[in-house]
Design an enzyme around this catalytic site. Structure first.
Site, PDB file in Angstrom:
ATOM      1  N   LYS A  52       0.740  -1.377   0.114  1.00 60.67           N
ATOM      2  CA  LYS A  52       0.243  -0.223   0.005  1.00 60.67           C
ATOM      3  C   LYS A  52       1.289   1.423   0.031  1.00 60.67           C
ATOM      4  O   LYS A  52       0.555   2.541  -0.349  1.00 60.67           O
ATOM      5  CB  LYS A  52      -0.804   0.118   1.618  1.00 60.67           C
ATOM      6  CG  LYS A  52      -1.637  -0.853   1.231  1.00 60.67           C
ATOM      7  CD  LYS A  52      -2.790  -1.713   2.250  1.00 60.67           C
ATOM      8  CE  LYS A  52      -3.964  -2.423   1.755  1.00 60.67           C
ATOM      9  NZ  LYS A  52      -4.395  -3.690   3.331  1.00 60.67           N
ATOM     10  N   GLN A  96      -5.130  -1.861  10.041  1.00 56.63           N
ATOM     11  CA  GLN A  96      -4.825  -3.564   8.895  1.00 56.63           C
ATOM     12  C   GLN A  96      -4.647  -4.237   9.782  1.00 56.63           C
ATOM     13  O   GLN A  96      -5.143  -4.415  10.472  1.00 56.63           O
ATOM     14  CB  GLN A  96      -2.988  -3.439   8.617  1.00 56.63           C
ATOM     15  CG  GLN A  96      -3.244  -4.603   8.091  1.00 56.63           C
ATOM     16  CD  GLN A  96      -3.887  -4.376   6.307  1.00 56.63           C
ATOM     17  OE1 GLN A  96      -3.239  -3.152   5.437  1.00 56.63           O
ATOM     18  NE2 GLN A  96      -4.218  -6.160   6.164  1.00 56.63           N
ATOM     19  N   ASP A 119     -11.799   2.007   3.663  1.00 56.47           N
ATOM     20  CA  ASP A 119     -11.716   0.133   3.702  1.00 56.47           C
ATOM     21  C   ASP A 119     -13.255   0.517   3.105  1.00 56.47           C
ATOM     22  O   ASP A 119     -13.290  -0.849   3.495  1.00 56.47           O
ATOM     23  CB  ASP A 119     -11.308  -0.369   4.302  1.00 56.47           C
ATOM     24  CG  ASP A 119     -10.060  -1.181   4.557  1.00 56.47           C
ATOM     25  OD1 ASP A 119      -9.783  -1.238   3.055  1.00 56.47           O
ATOM     26  OD2 ASP A 119      -9.651  -0.655   5.284  1.00 56.47           O
TER      27      ASP A 119
END
Ligand code: NDP
Length: 284
Positions: A52, A96, A119
């Site tokens: 990322k 994460q 997300d």
């Protein structure tokens, strides 16, 4: 001839467009920023976070990385998220997953400002996806839709079968296929006659987490097969949820692992981050 859908190529195409958007925003003195939080030392998470960061760098997005120790408390993590929620340099916040067991994943996800939830895991964004009025699309399912569009595979009126009902992949995948006018069936570990249901699919999406679970006899000749799975196989290599070697002889189009859905997920995360920057600066 079976089409091997190339996720690297499609994600590169998308990323190029995103790079141009980031550059255009810079012309207006707007920097795009993504905060990535990682707690603990999960090796797979480390690889994902590094990828990322690399994508941010390629596209001109500023990444703010927070690597927290395994014994971080809920309070400490919430404090960091509150700080990032009110930081105008940060457009997107990504925590994460999975988090270490002692942390309350639901509490943490719910604490992220929905406007910065790139997300699309916050209940507010999940609800918006349900009613088809979304700002942020969940990255992996949206990546699958982008792949189908790129390959001119029409979803309308197709029988779509999704194996897996997780909040991250299966459920939002089914919802996006439905929004694209597919007729959708969701399967899971309690589904009976899985093979027959899979064989009814024009578009079959596997998001199970079991290496080579989908075998050739589960696939209708000519079906499109999308493999979301990322598994470590006996030989230590990465493999998907689909028995690629054999299923490619039955399907009309199929995604490989690696090089299929995986790169798309990151591209869509970048896209959501740019959307967040535009929302923050132009939709006040
Ligand atoms: P989860 O473990 O959360 O969900 C797996 C789903 O598969 C569950 O709904 C489960 O059913 C179902 N399932 C398990 N066994 C069977 C079975 N025998 N028959 C039918 N269904 C079954 O996984 P995720 O959704 O988070 O991830 C799925 C896969 O996708 C993983 O390999 C993961 O690594 C990968 N992944 C890839 C991404 C990418 O960028 N390409 C992003 C995210 C995930 P039940 O609900 O009944 O338990």
């Amino acid at each position: 001839m079976t089409k091997i859908i190339n996720g690297k190529e499609i994600s590169a195409y998308l990323k190029n467009k995103i790079k141009d958007e980031v550059a255009a925003l810079k012309q207006n003195n707007i920097n795009v920023g993504l905060a990535v939080i990682m707690v603990g030392n999960n090796p797979a998470s480390k690889v994902y976070v590094a990828n990322k960061e690399k994508a941010c760098e390629q596209l001109g997005i500023i990444s703010y990385k927070y690597e927290l120790p395994e014994d971080t408390t809920n309070e400490q993590l919430l404090e960091l998220i509150q700080k990032l929620n009110s930081d105008n340099n940060v457009n997107g916040i990504l925590c994460q997953l999975p988090l270490p067991n002692h942390l309350d994943e639901k509490l943490i996800i719910n604490s992220i400002n929905p406007e910065k939830d790139v997300d699309a895991f916050h209940p507010q964004n999940v609800g918006k996806i349900m009613i088809g009025d979304y700002d942020y699309l969940p990255c992996t399912p949206a990546g699958v839709i982008e792949m189908l569009n790129y390959e001119n595979i029409d979803i309308t009126s197709k029988n779509c079968v999704v194996i897996g009902r997780s909040n991250i992949v299966g459920k939002p995948m089914a919802m996006l296929l439905l929004h694209n006018n597919g007729t959708v069936t969701i399967c899971h570990s309690k589904t009976k006659n899985l093979k027959e249901i899979c064989r009814s699919a024009d578009i079959l999406v596997a998001a199970i987490g079991k290496p080579r679970f989908v075998t050739a006899d589960m696939v209708k000749p000519g079906a499109v097969v999308i493999d979301v799975g990322i598994n470590r196989c006996e030989d230590g290599k990465l493999c998907g949820d689909v028995d690629f070697e054999n299923v490619q002889n039955v399907a009309s189009a199929i995604t490989p692992v690696p090089g299929g859905v995986g790169p798309m997920t990151i591209a869509l995360l970048m896209k959501n981050t740019v959307t967040a920057a535009k929302k923050m600066n132009f939709n006040k």
